[in-house]
Design a protein around this motif. Sequence first.
Motif, PDB file in Angstrom:
ATOM      1  N   LEU A  46       0.825  -1.214   0.000  1.00 34.55           N
ATOM      2  CA  LEU A  46       0.000   0.000   0.000  1.00 34.55           C
ATOM      3  C   LEU A  46       0.858   1.263   0.000  1.00 34.55           C
ATOM      4  CD1 LEU A  46      -2.606  -1.070   2.704  1.00 34.55           C
ATOM      5  CD2 LEU A  46      -2.994  -0.909   0.252  1.00 34.55           C
ATOM      6  N   MET A  47       1.993   1.183   0.702  1.00 32.21           N
ATOM      7  CA  MET A  47       2.872   2.348   0.830  1.00 32.21           C
ATOM      8  C   MET A  47       4.307   1.918   0.541  1.00 32.21           C
ATOM      9  SD  MET A  47       1.630   4.383   4.226  1.00 32.21           S
ATOM     10  CE  MET A  47       2.636   5.835   3.970  1.00 32.21           C
ATOM     11  N   GLU A  49       6.708   3.506  -0.144  1.00 34.96           N
ATOM     12  CA  GLU A  49       7.701   4.470   0.349  1.00 34.96           C
ATOM     13  C   GLU A  49       8.118   4.207   1.806  1.00 34.96           C
ATOM     14  OE1 GLU A  49       4.567   4.931  -0.462  1.00 34.96           O
ATOM     15  OE2 GLU A  49       3.666   6.721   0.406  1.00 34.96           O
ATOM     16  N   THR A 194      -1.410  11.502   4.091  1.00 30.23           N
ATOM     17  CA  THR A 194      -1.468  11.419   2.627  1.00 30.23           C
ATOM     18  C   THR A 194      -2.527  10.381   2.245  1.00 30.23           C
ATOM     19  OG1 THR A 194       0.181   9.661   2.601  1.00 30.23           O
ATOM     20  CG2 THR A 194       1.012  11.928   2.468  1.00 30.23           C
ATOM     21  N   ARG A 196      -2.252   7.731   0.517  1.00 33.49           N
ATOM     22  CA  ARG A 196      -1.767   6.349   0.691  1.00 33.49           C
ATOM     23  C   ARG A 196      -1.682   5.974   2.175  1.00 33.49           C
ATOM     24  NH1 ARG A 196       1.658   5.952  -4.271  1.00 33.49           N
ATOM     25  NH2 ARG A 196       3.587   6.267  -3.123  1.00 33.49           N
ATOM     26  N   LYS A 199      -4.959   4.800   3.320  1.00 34.59           N
ATOM     27  CA  LYS A 199      -5.237   3.415   2.924  1.00 34.59           C
ATOM     28  C   LYS A 199      -4.550   2.445   3.889  1.00 34.59           C
ATOM     29  CE  LYS A 199      -5.836   3.205  -2.035  1.00 34.59           C
ATOM     30  NZ  LYS A 199      -5.041   3.021  -3.226  1.00 34.59           N
ATOM     31  N   ALA A 200      -3.299   2.765   4.211  1.00 33.20           N
ATOM     32  CA  ALA A 200      -2.547   1.900   5.130  1.00 33.20           C
ATOM     33  C   ALA A 200      -3.216   1.893   6.502  1.00 33.20           C
ATOM     34  CB  ALA A 200      -1.104   2.385   5.238  1.00 33.20           C
TER      35      ALA A 200
END
Length: 264
Positions: A46-47, A49, A194, A196, A199-200
């Motif tokens: 999901l992330m 980064e 953010t 994303r 979502k996490a």
Amino acid sequence: MNAHDEGSPEGINPNEPSIARVYDYALGGKDNFAADREMGDRVMELMPEIPLMARHNRLLLGRVVRFLAGEAGIGRFLDIGAGLPTMENVHEVAQAIRPEAKVVYVDNDPVALAHARALLATTGDTHVLDADMYEPERILAEADSLMDLDQPVAVMMLSMLHFVPDEDAHRIVRTVMDGVPAGSYLAISHFGDTPRARKATSFYRASGAQVVPRTPEQVAEFLNGLDLVPPGVVSLPEWRPDKSVPEVDLMGPMAMVCGVGRKP
Ligand SMILES: C[S@@+](CC[C@H](N)C(=O)[O-])C[C@H]1O[C@@H](n2cnc3c(N)ncnc32)[C@H](O)[C@@H]1O
């Protein structure tokens, strides 16, 4: 399979992912179990980064401690939610600048605590405290008995307040900062709000954990009443960058934010 999968010391449940061990996995460490890696892989889907954020967070830790021990003249560090010792730990950075610097590491994860104790067995000015951050009064009392909180202290809350809902997070920060002398500092780094990260958050929630991403304004609220150290609340790579920090922010803007304040 990592060495730790072969046996689990007391108090450690290898089947339940832990924040400290998932973070260790994201940093490329080896102190994690299959359940942590599975959770880490799913969050990173999901992330993607996250490993970069973890790395930037440790780079930030180094810069913040160098600023505090150097320019700010701080000799005491209270690192709450210290995590597994990894590159550039607080006591190493601080004591390289001020050999007499005292550090109290606080965590409630048995693997993080065992590692911290093993790493620190030889140093007298660095202590490890097994405590829950939801008990800030106890943390203050124990830290006082270990390093005397009569002089300004740097309270480090890096990459941990986003695991705490608003009411508790503000109570914890306020209680700790009320209990330390004028001239003390608070350093925070935090998941940004953010799309994303949101979502996490839902994924974490479904797994029984909680993550609360916050905007820079919400992170700044934790520093209310303190004098903000320039450049204020910014994305991690923007906080007093040095040559170790890549110029291009591949994490994404405000994926993770930070700020440091001084108690007047
Ligand atoms: C993501 S790690 C951050 C480690 C380190 N501060 C850093 O920035 O590199 C978060 C740490 O907070 C610790 N933690 C989570 N909940 C805690 C609690 N209730 N009390 C104490 N520590 C806690 C975890 O065990 C973990 O080691």
